[in-house]
Design a protein around this motif. Structure first.
Motif, PDB file in Angstrom:
ATOM      1  N   GLN A   1     -25.624 -31.370  -9.137  1.00 21.96           N
ATOM      2  CA  GLN A   1     -24.823 -31.537  -7.926  1.00 21.96           C
ATOM      3  C   GLN A   1     -25.109 -30.357  -6.995  1.00 21.96           C
ATOM      4  O   GLN A   1     -25.394 -29.245  -7.460  1.00 21.96           O
ATOM      5  N   PHE A   2     -24.971 -30.594  -5.707  1.00 27.74           N
ATOM      6  CA  PHE A   2     -25.348 -29.573  -4.738  1.00 27.74           C
ATOM      7  C   PHE A   2     -24.257 -29.377  -3.686  1.00 27.74           C
ATOM      8  O   PHE A   2     -23.454 -30.276  -3.437  1.00 27.74           O
ATOM      9  N   ALA A   3     -24.260 -28.205  -3.099  1.00 27.76           N
ATOM     10  CA  ALA A   3     -23.325 -27.893  -2.020  1.00 27.76           C
ATOM     11  C   ALA A   3     -24.088 -27.169  -0.922  1.00 27.76           C
ATOM     12  O   ALA A   3     -25.194 -26.649  -1.149  1.00 27.76           O
ATOM     13  N   ALA A   4     -23.498 -27.144   0.260  1.00 26.36           N
ATOM     14  CA  ALA A   4     -24.114 -26.428   1.377  1.00 26.36           C
ATOM     15  C   ALA A   4     -23.946 -24.923   1.181  1.00 26.36           C
ATOM     16  O   ALA A   4     -23.088 -24.473   0.421  1.00 26.36           O
ATOM     17  N   ALA A   5     -24.768 -24.161   1.879  1.00 27.37           N
ATOM     18  CA  ALA A   5     -24.777 -22.705   1.705  1.00 27.37           C
ATOM     19  C   ALA A   5     -23.422 -22.069   1.965  1.00 27.37           C
ATOM     20  O   ALA A   5     -23.016 -21.136   1.273  1.00 27.37           O
ATOM     21  N   ASP A   6     -22.694 -22.575   2.962  1.00 24.11           N
ATOM     22  CA  ASP A   6     -21.416 -21.938   3.291  1.00 24.11           C
ATOM     23  C   ASP A   6     -20.271 -22.374   2.378  1.00 24.11           C
ATOM     24  O   ASP A   6     -19.136 -21.961   2.560  1.00 24.11           O
TER      25      ASP A   6
ATOM     26  N   TYR B   1     -36.692 -23.695  -3.728  1.00 26.72           N
ATOM     27  CA  TYR B   1     -37.758 -24.641  -3.419  1.00 26.72           C
ATOM     28  C   TYR B   1     -37.632 -25.022  -1.959  1.00 26.72           C
ATOM     29  O   TYR B   1     -36.559 -25.435  -1.509  1.00 26.72           O
ATOM     30  N   ALA B   2     -38.693 -24.868  -1.212  1.00 24.73           N
ATOM     31  CA  ALA B   2     -38.689 -25.256   0.198  1.00 24.73           C
ATOM     32  C   ALA B   2     -39.830 -26.230   0.422  1.00 24.73           C
ATOM     33  O   ALA B   2     -41.004 -25.845   0.457  1.00 24.73           O
ATOM     34  N   GLY B   3     -39.491 -27.508   0.527  1.00 28.06           N
ATOM     35  CA  GLY B   3     -40.509 -28.531   0.714  1.00 28.06           C
ATOM     36  C   GLY B   3     -40.428 -29.143   2.092  1.00 28.06           C
ATOM     37  O   GLY B   3     -39.749 -28.632   2.991  1.00 28.06           O
ATOM     38  N   ALA B   4     -41.111 -30.251   2.254  1.00 31.92           N
ATOM     39  CA  ALA B   4     -41.145 -30.919   3.550  1.00 31.92           C
ATOM     40  C   ALA B   4     -39.761 -31.421   3.942  1.00 31.92           C
ATOM     41  O   ALA B   4     -39.351 -31.301   5.103  1.00 31.92           O
ATOM     42  N   ASP B   5     -39.039 -31.975   2.987  1.00 31.95           N
ATOM     43  CA  ASP B   5     -37.711 -32.528   3.284  1.00 31.95           C
ATOM     44  C   ASP B   5     -36.589 -31.738   2.623  1.00 31.95           C
ATOM     45  O   ASP B   5     -35.521 -31.582   3.205  1.00 31.95           O
TER      46      ASP B   5
ATOM     47  N   VAL C   1     -34.771 -28.486   0.786  1.00 30.60           N
ATOM     48  CA  VAL C   1     -34.705 -27.028   0.605  1.00 30.60           C
ATOM     49  C   VAL C   1     -33.523 -26.777  -0.328  1.00 30.60           C
ATOM     50  O   VAL C   1     -32.380 -27.077   0.013  1.00 30.60           O
ATOM     51  N   THR C   2     -33.816 -26.241  -1.505  1.00 25.52           N
ATOM     52  CA  THR C   2     -32.795 -26.152  -2.551  1.00 25.52           C
ATOM     53  C   THR C   2     -32.883 -24.821  -3.277  1.00 25.52           C
ATOM     54  O   THR C   2     -33.981 -24.322  -3.529  1.00 25.52           O
ATOM     55  N   ALA C   3     -31.708 -24.292  -3.617  1.00 24.00           N
ATOM     56  CA  ALA C   3     -31.666 -23.067  -4.428  1.00 24.00           C
ATOM     57  C   ALA C   3     -30.972 -23.373  -5.748  1.00 24.00           C
ATOM     58  O   ALA C   3     -29.931 -24.041  -5.775  1.00 24.00           O
ATOM     59  N   TYR C   4     -31.565 -22.893  -6.827  1.00 20.83           N
ATOM     60  CA  TYR C   4     -31.001 -23.072  -8.164  1.00 20.83           C
ATOM     61  C   TYR C   4     -30.560 -21.699  -8.663  1.00 20.83           C
ATOM     62  O   TYR C   4     -31.412 -20.838  -8.931  1.00 20.83           O
ATOM     63  N   PRO C   5     -29.252 -21.454  -8.795  1.00 20.76           N
ATOM     64  CA  PRO C   5     -28.793 -20.127  -9.225  1.00 20.76           C
ATOM     65  C   PRO C   5     -29.218 -19.810 -10.662  1.00 20.76           C
ATOM     66  O   PRO C   5     -29.080 -20.643 -11.566  1.00 20.76           O
ATOM     67  N   GLN C   6     -29.721 -18.612 -10.854  1.00 26.09           N
ATOM     68  CA  GLN C   6     -30.100 -18.166 -12.202  1.00 26.09           C
ATOM     69  C   GLN C   6     -28.899 -18.201 -13.133  1.00 26.09           C
ATOM     70  O   GLN C   6     -29.033 -18.503 -14.316  1.00 26.09           O
ATOM     71  N   SER C   7     -27.702 -17.936 -12.581  1.00 19.37           N
ATOM     72  CA  SER C   7     -26.499 -17.896 -13.412  1.00 19.37           C
ATOM     73  C   SER C   7     -26.170 -19.260 -14.019  1.00 19.37           C
ATOM     74  O   SER C   7     -25.524 -19.332 -15.062  1.00 19.37           O
TER      75      SER C   7
ATOM     76  N   LEU D   1     -29.539 -26.271   0.367  1.00 16.76           N
ATOM     77  CA  LEU D   1     -28.495 -26.719  -0.543  1.00 16.76           C
ATOM     78  C   LEU D   1     -28.537 -25.811  -1.769  1.00 16.76           C
ATOM     79  O   LEU D   1     -29.559 -25.174  -2.045  1.00 16.76           O
ATOM     80  N   VAL D   2     -27.440 -25.762  -2.498  1.00 12.57           N
ATOM     81  CA  VAL D   2     -27.371 -24.928  -3.693  1.00 12.57           C
ATOM     82  C   VAL D   2     -26.857 -25.763  -4.852  1.00 12.57           C
ATOM     83  O   VAL D   2     -25.850 -26.485  -4.705  1.00 12.57           O
ATOM     84  N   MET D   3     -27.515 -25.664  -5.961  1.00 14.27           N
ATOM     85  CA  MET D   3     -27.018 -26.361  -7.156  1.00 14.27           C
ATOM     86  C   MET D   3     -25.705 -25.706  -7.579  1.00 14.27           C
ATOM     87  O   MET D   3     -25.598 -24.481  -7.621  1.00 14.27           O
TER      88      MET D   3
END
Lengths: 334, 179
Positions: free
Chosen positions: A54-59, A72-76, A78-84, A182-184
């Protein structure tokens, strides 16, 4: 090679993840790797993959600026997966830019690597080799040590995975570079203490991750100690068909540009994300721009580190013991 | 005292295996920042049967994972520790008691505290600063059963000593009254 071409033979191997056509250097006989594989403690899927992330917006998230994320920053997408979060699951089966992928992370080797997974999913086998996570695909149960990206047992033995670049960086840097990311989230379907890392801490670095600390399991090979004795030293690793390169991270941070002794490959430091991008330089002349701002002059014209007009080579952050242990012939560039 | 020992052991066990500790802010949602919050895993029955945690409960500055299997092991071992302590205390108060110490009962519960594992490897090796080997991993897997056996043996020993002492005191009393 299954999945690597359009010939009919590939249909015989349509189960399991798609595999690559161009080979990666792989110095070990699969039997030797199998022999060196050990139980990591938890059994198969004892560390559960996340199959419905599941993902949420940065804010909407409360990550600290120094928290580690794998971006990951692709063509469509852009996602961040927290190490935690990843430290408790090690595998996230996701879809990025329309391609089914597995985002994988091994805390013991400090490696975050993305792989195409096709119609199947990856899980955590519960086995380790050279301290590295051994993945398995749920279609064929072939075993894939993450760093080798090569199956060492099962129907896919000898096959190699298609990789996609993840950027090991901090949340603050990633958000600055990609405000729309987006952030996981922690809504993984599992109950975990996501704020606690069982191995140590990256913010600041301590525990298992700390410099000069020892590995948990014996490495496959220990010859790397003669080059650099700090097992936890971080390098930017890159493999080609016949070479393995380990660009020293602190040196890259200082110099901004590292080149192999023969000048064939360069690592261009990207200060915005605190990472490096590796290229096959060929005959080109590459040098940092005067401002050391993450731009480089290639044959007289300036370009950002992310987009030099050269052939890119897949690279990933790794603890030195992981690269040196798997690839005794690795070239250390500092 | 036995109840306190049982509860105390369960709490220490949960800390040792990493299921109880300081609450974190969290990445997003999941009760981050709330004084009291509960996050329930998807399909909790399946999670429970698989030995997984079914919920994360945040209580002010603390958070605890509710994992039925772990709680069962912790409670079982805790009850054995409590019984050991209770029986040992009883023996210690007996005038002729010897060879039964509360410390032995507590010590028997220690191996289980070292058995906490998570992610890729048994964390006890990180704590001890040694490298894991196949033999050491096997040894870790036996820590919990060994702790249970030691606690049970300690309990039987304490009970036997008490019984012997009671019989001795009893027969001694009969002799005195017969003269």
């Amino acid at each position: 090679m299954p999945g690597s071409g359009g010939d009919g033979v590939a249909d015989l191997f349509d189960a399991g993840p798609p595999t690559r056509g161009d080979p990666l250097h792989q110095p070990w006989d699969p039997a030797a790797v199998r022999e060196a594989t050990v139980s990591g403690g938890p059994g198969k899927d004892g560390i559960p993959s996340v199959d419905d992330p599941q993902f949420a917006a940065a804010d909407e998230v409360s990550l600290a600026a120094d928290d580690v994320v794998f971006g990951y920053a692709g063509a469509d997408d852009v996602t961040a997966y927290p190490q935690s979060v990843l430290v408790w699951h090690e595998v996230v089966n996701d879809t990025l830019d329309g391609t089914p992928v597995a985002v994988t992370y091994c805390p013991l080797t400090g490696t975050a690597m993305g792989f195409e997974r096709g119609e199947t999913t990856f899980g955590v086998s519960g086995r380790l080799v050279n301290n590295n996570l051994v993945l398995y695909d749920r279609a064929t149960d072939s075993r894939w040590p993450q760093v080798l990206a090569t199956a060492v047992s099962g129907p896919h033995e000898g096959d190699q995975l298609r990789e996609l670049r993840l950027v090991w960086t901090t949340w603050g840097r990633w958000r600055e570079a990609h405000p729309d990311t987006l952030v996981m989230t922690e809504h993984t379907g599992y109950a975990r203490r996501y704020g606690s890392d069982p191995y140590g801490n990256y913010n600041p670095t301590s525990g298992y991750y700390a410099a000069e600390s020892r590995t948990l399991f014996p490495p496959l090979d220990e010859g790397w100690r003669a080059t650099q004795d700090d097992a936890k030293r971080v390098v930017f690793a890159a493999r080609t068909a016949d070479r393995v390169l380990a660009f020293d991270r602190p040196a890259a941070t200082r110099a901004h540009l590292l080149a192999t002794a023969d000048g064939a490959f360069v690592a261009a430091y990207d200060p915005a994300l605190d990472t490096a991008w590796v290229y096959r330089a060929g005959d080109a002349t590459v040098e940092p721009s005067g401002e050391r701002d993450g731009r480089f002059r290639v044959d007289g014209a300036d370009h950002p580190a992310t987009a030099l007009p050269l052939e890119p080579v897949y690279a990933f952050d790794a603890m030195w013991h992981a690269v040196g242990g798997f690839y005794p012939e690795a070239e250390y560039v500092a | 005292m036995s109840v306190a020992a049982t509860v105390g052991y369960v709490l220490v066990y949960l800390v040792a295996v990493g299921d109880l500790g300081r609450a974190s802010a969290g990445v997003v949602g999941a009760g981050g920042g709330a004084a009291v919050a509960t996050t329930v895993a998807a399909d909790p029955l399946a999670r429970a049967l698989g030995g997984e945690a079914v919920a994360l409960v945040t209580l002010g500055p603390l958070e605890v994972l509710v994992a039925p299997a772990t709680l069962g092991v912790a409670t079982g071992l805790g009850l054995l520790v409590g019984a050991n302590l209770g029986l040992s205390a009883l023996a210690w108060r007996a005038p002729a008691a010897c060879g039964v110490s509360p410390a032995s009962g507590l010590a028997a519960g220690l191996p289980a505290l070292l058995s906490g594992t998570a992610c890729c490897g048994p964390l006890v090796f990180l704590v001890l600063g040694v490298q894991a080997t196949g033999t050491a991993l096997t040894a870790v897997a036996w820590l919990r059963p060994v702790a249970a056996l030691l606690l049970a043996a300690s309990l039987v020993w304490a009970a036997w000593r008490l019984d012997v002492q009671a019989s001795a005191a009893d027969s001694s009393g009969k002799t005195l009254s017969g003269t």
